[in-house]
Design an enzyme around this catalytic site. Sequence first.
Site, PDB file in Angstrom:
ATOM      1  N   GLY A  11       8.308  37.465 -18.344  1.00 31.95           N
ATOM      2  CA  GLY A  11       7.175  36.545 -18.476  1.00 31.95           C
ATOM      3  C   GLY A  11       5.898  37.306 -18.807  1.00 31.95           C
ATOM      4  N   ARG A  72      13.470  37.171 -23.471  1.00 36.71           N
ATOM      5  CA  ARG A  72      14.520  37.437 -22.474  1.00 36.71           C
ATOM      6  C   ARG A  72      15.799  37.712 -23.245  1.00 36.71           C
ATOM      7  NH1 ARG A  72      11.870  36.057 -17.768  1.00 36.71           N
ATOM      8  NH2 ARG A  72      10.555  34.223 -17.856  1.00 36.71           N
ATOM      9  N   ASP A 103      10.730  43.614 -12.367  1.00 32.38           N
ATOM     10  CA  ASP A 103      11.871  44.466 -12.009  1.00 32.38           C
ATOM     11  C   ASP A 103      13.079  44.241 -12.922  1.00 32.38           C
ATOM     12  OD1 ASP A 103      12.038  41.993 -10.888  1.00 32.38           O
ATOM     13  OD2 ASP A 103      12.681  42.669  -8.898  1.00 32.38           O
ATOM     14  N   THR A 126       3.098  40.915 -14.029  1.00 35.67           N
ATOM     15  CA  THR A 126       3.536  39.540 -13.744  1.00 35.67           C
ATOM     16  C   THR A 126       2.444  38.861 -12.929  1.00 35.67           C
ATOM     17  OG1 THR A 126       4.999  38.156 -12.399  1.00 35.67           O
ATOM     18  CG2 THR A 126       4.927  40.458 -11.807  1.00 35.67           C
ATOM     19  N   ASP A 128       2.936  36.800 -10.665  1.00 34.47           N
ATOM     20  CA  ASP A 128       3.434  36.446  -9.327  1.00 34.47           C
ATOM     21  C   ASP A 128       3.083  37.446  -8.218  1.00 34.47           C
ATOM     22  OD1 ASP A 128       4.516  34.227 -10.430  1.00 34.47           O
ATOM     23  OD2 ASP A 128       6.587  34.911 -10.405  1.00 34.47           O
ATOM     24  N   ASP A 130       4.774  39.995  -7.269  1.00 37.65           N
ATOM     25  CA  ASP A 130       5.968  40.107  -6.424  1.00 37.65           C
ATOM     26  C   ASP A 130       6.785  41.368  -6.700  1.00 37.65           C
ATOM     27  OD1 ASP A 130       6.862  39.424  -8.913  1.00 37.65           O
ATOM     28  OD2 ASP A 130       8.252  37.877  -8.257  1.00 37.65           O
ATOM     29  N   ARG A 172       8.017  31.757  -7.947  1.00 33.89           N
ATOM     30  CA  ARG A 172       9.374  31.325  -7.609  1.00 33.89           C
ATOM     31  C   ARG A 172       9.813  31.878  -6.260  1.00 33.89           C
ATOM     32  NH1 ARG A 172      12.316  32.968 -13.014  1.00 33.89           N
ATOM     33  NH2 ARG A 172      10.486  34.280 -13.010  1.00 33.89           N
ATOM     34  N   GLY A 186     -10.513  27.223  -0.482  1.00 32.85           N
ATOM     35  CA  GLY A 186     -10.861  26.419   0.698  1.00 32.85           C
ATOM     36  C   GLY A 186      -9.884  25.280   0.945  1.00 32.85           C
ATOM     37  N   GLU A 188      -6.914  22.897   2.551  1.00 33.88           N
ATOM     38  CA  GLU A 188      -6.674  22.429   3.920  1.00 33.88           C
ATOM     39  C   GLU A 188      -5.301  22.918   4.404  1.00 33.88           C
ATOM     40  OE1 GLU A 188      -8.567  20.580   1.733  1.00 33.88           O
ATOM     41  OE2 GLU A 188     -10.155  21.209   3.089  1.00 33.88           O
TER      42      GLU A 188
HETATM   43  O1  F6P Z   1       5.858  34.979 -14.729  1.00 32.31           O
HETATM   44  C1  F6P Z   1       6.481  34.557 -13.531  1.00 32.31           C
HETATM   45  C2  F6P Z   1       6.678  33.110 -13.588  1.00 32.31           C
HETATM   46  O2  F6P Z   1       5.445  32.629 -13.956  1.00 32.31           O
HETATM   47  C3  F6P Z   1       7.144  32.317 -12.364  1.00 32.31           C
HETATM   48  O3  F6P Z   1       6.218  32.122 -11.375  1.00 32.31           O
HETATM   49  C4  F6P Z   1       7.658  31.055 -12.988  1.00 32.31           C
HETATM   50  O4  F6P Z   1       8.533  30.373 -12.191  1.00 32.31           O
HETATM   51  C5  F6P Z   1       8.318  31.586 -14.198  1.00 32.31           C
HETATM   52  O5  F6P Z   1       7.632  32.768 -14.556  1.00 32.31           O
HETATM   53  C6  F6P Z   1       8.408  30.679 -15.361  1.00 32.31           C
HETATM   54  O6  F6P Z   1       9.058  31.347 -16.392  1.00 32.31           O
HETATM   55  P1  F6P Z   1       9.438  30.718 -17.793  1.00 32.31           P
HETATM   56  O7  F6P Z   1       8.315  31.060 -18.708  1.00 32.31           O
HETATM   57  O8  F6P Z   1      10.688  31.362 -18.171  1.00 32.31           O
HETATM   58  O9  F6P Z   1       9.520  29.246 -17.599  1.00 32.31           O
END
Ligand code: F6P
Length: 321
Positions: A11, A72, A103, A126, A128, A130, A172, A186, A188
Amino acid sequence: MKKIAVLTSGGDAPGMNAAARAVVRTAIYNGIEVYGIYQGYKGMLEGNIKKLEVGDVGNIINRGGTFLGSARLPEFADPEVRKEAIKNLEEIGIEGLVVIGGDGSYKGATKLSQEMNIKTIGIPGTIDNDIYGTDFTIGFDTALNTIIESIDKIRDTASSHDRVFVIEVMGRHAGDLALFAGIAGGAESVMIPEQKDTLEQVMERVNNAEKRGKKHSIIVLAEGVMSGAELSNKLKEQFGLESRYTTLGHVQRGGSPSAMDRVLASRLGNYAVDLLMEGISGKAVGIRDNKLVTTDFEDIFNATEHEIDLNLCEVSKQLGI
Ligand code: F6P
């Protein structure tokens, strides 16, 4: 090291261009030829590879996405497919490879270095946040700012209509975007995959806000927990709570990178080339406590669980989120 290549994979994330730019410029500064591989491993297989000069990476530091393109390619797991890709690298005489991505992208790089004489370094890109071994990944800060802008806008309409809104953000397997956005926006309540909050707990926070006199609420939800639509439906079915939901989606992946992402990408790209020049391989660069660090690819592959910042979870708890 005379010739290296750089690719982006998985991504896209804002700041990937700044990282590729830093790789290209650092390499050329040090007398190394640098090649761009377009469309990630797919481009490697198809020979979509071009020598880059300093000018080729001009005017891109401010651009989102990745000028190298990303794709991909599950077929890259097949050794026969990799053999073809390796031929293309060997033809040019590539000795080092910088992979900007997650990764999954590092796994392809590891296979390559096992099967050919090539040194590989990964740069975490990324939204995320992560990837094990780094406090921050390239793109996270920009995505976070995009989310905050949206939360602020949704709050305008939520407060005008005294409504509850569920805002679904990306992530994800990781709740970083949701947690940081919940604090900065902010909110809730926040729901993240790392903390298994029940719907009762979410309702309690919404009710507490109401008791304080707040007639609208924002619930930030990480997509890894469930979808915004699902949560909104459940709140209605189980508690009779009326809400609207918004899924921010891929808008979070786009846009001009923030200054923090540009600087992080520049530092990591520069460091990646330094490491290749030292003959280091099989590691990803990262940042920990504002210091540049490396982590073995193997350690990243073995770290199955994403670690959330527990201090930040405590902060959010004490702030009533
Ligand atoms: O880049 C990571 C991410 O944004 C995730 O948070 C999300 O679920 C996913 O990629 C979406 O990927 P794609 O572009 O393959 O739909």
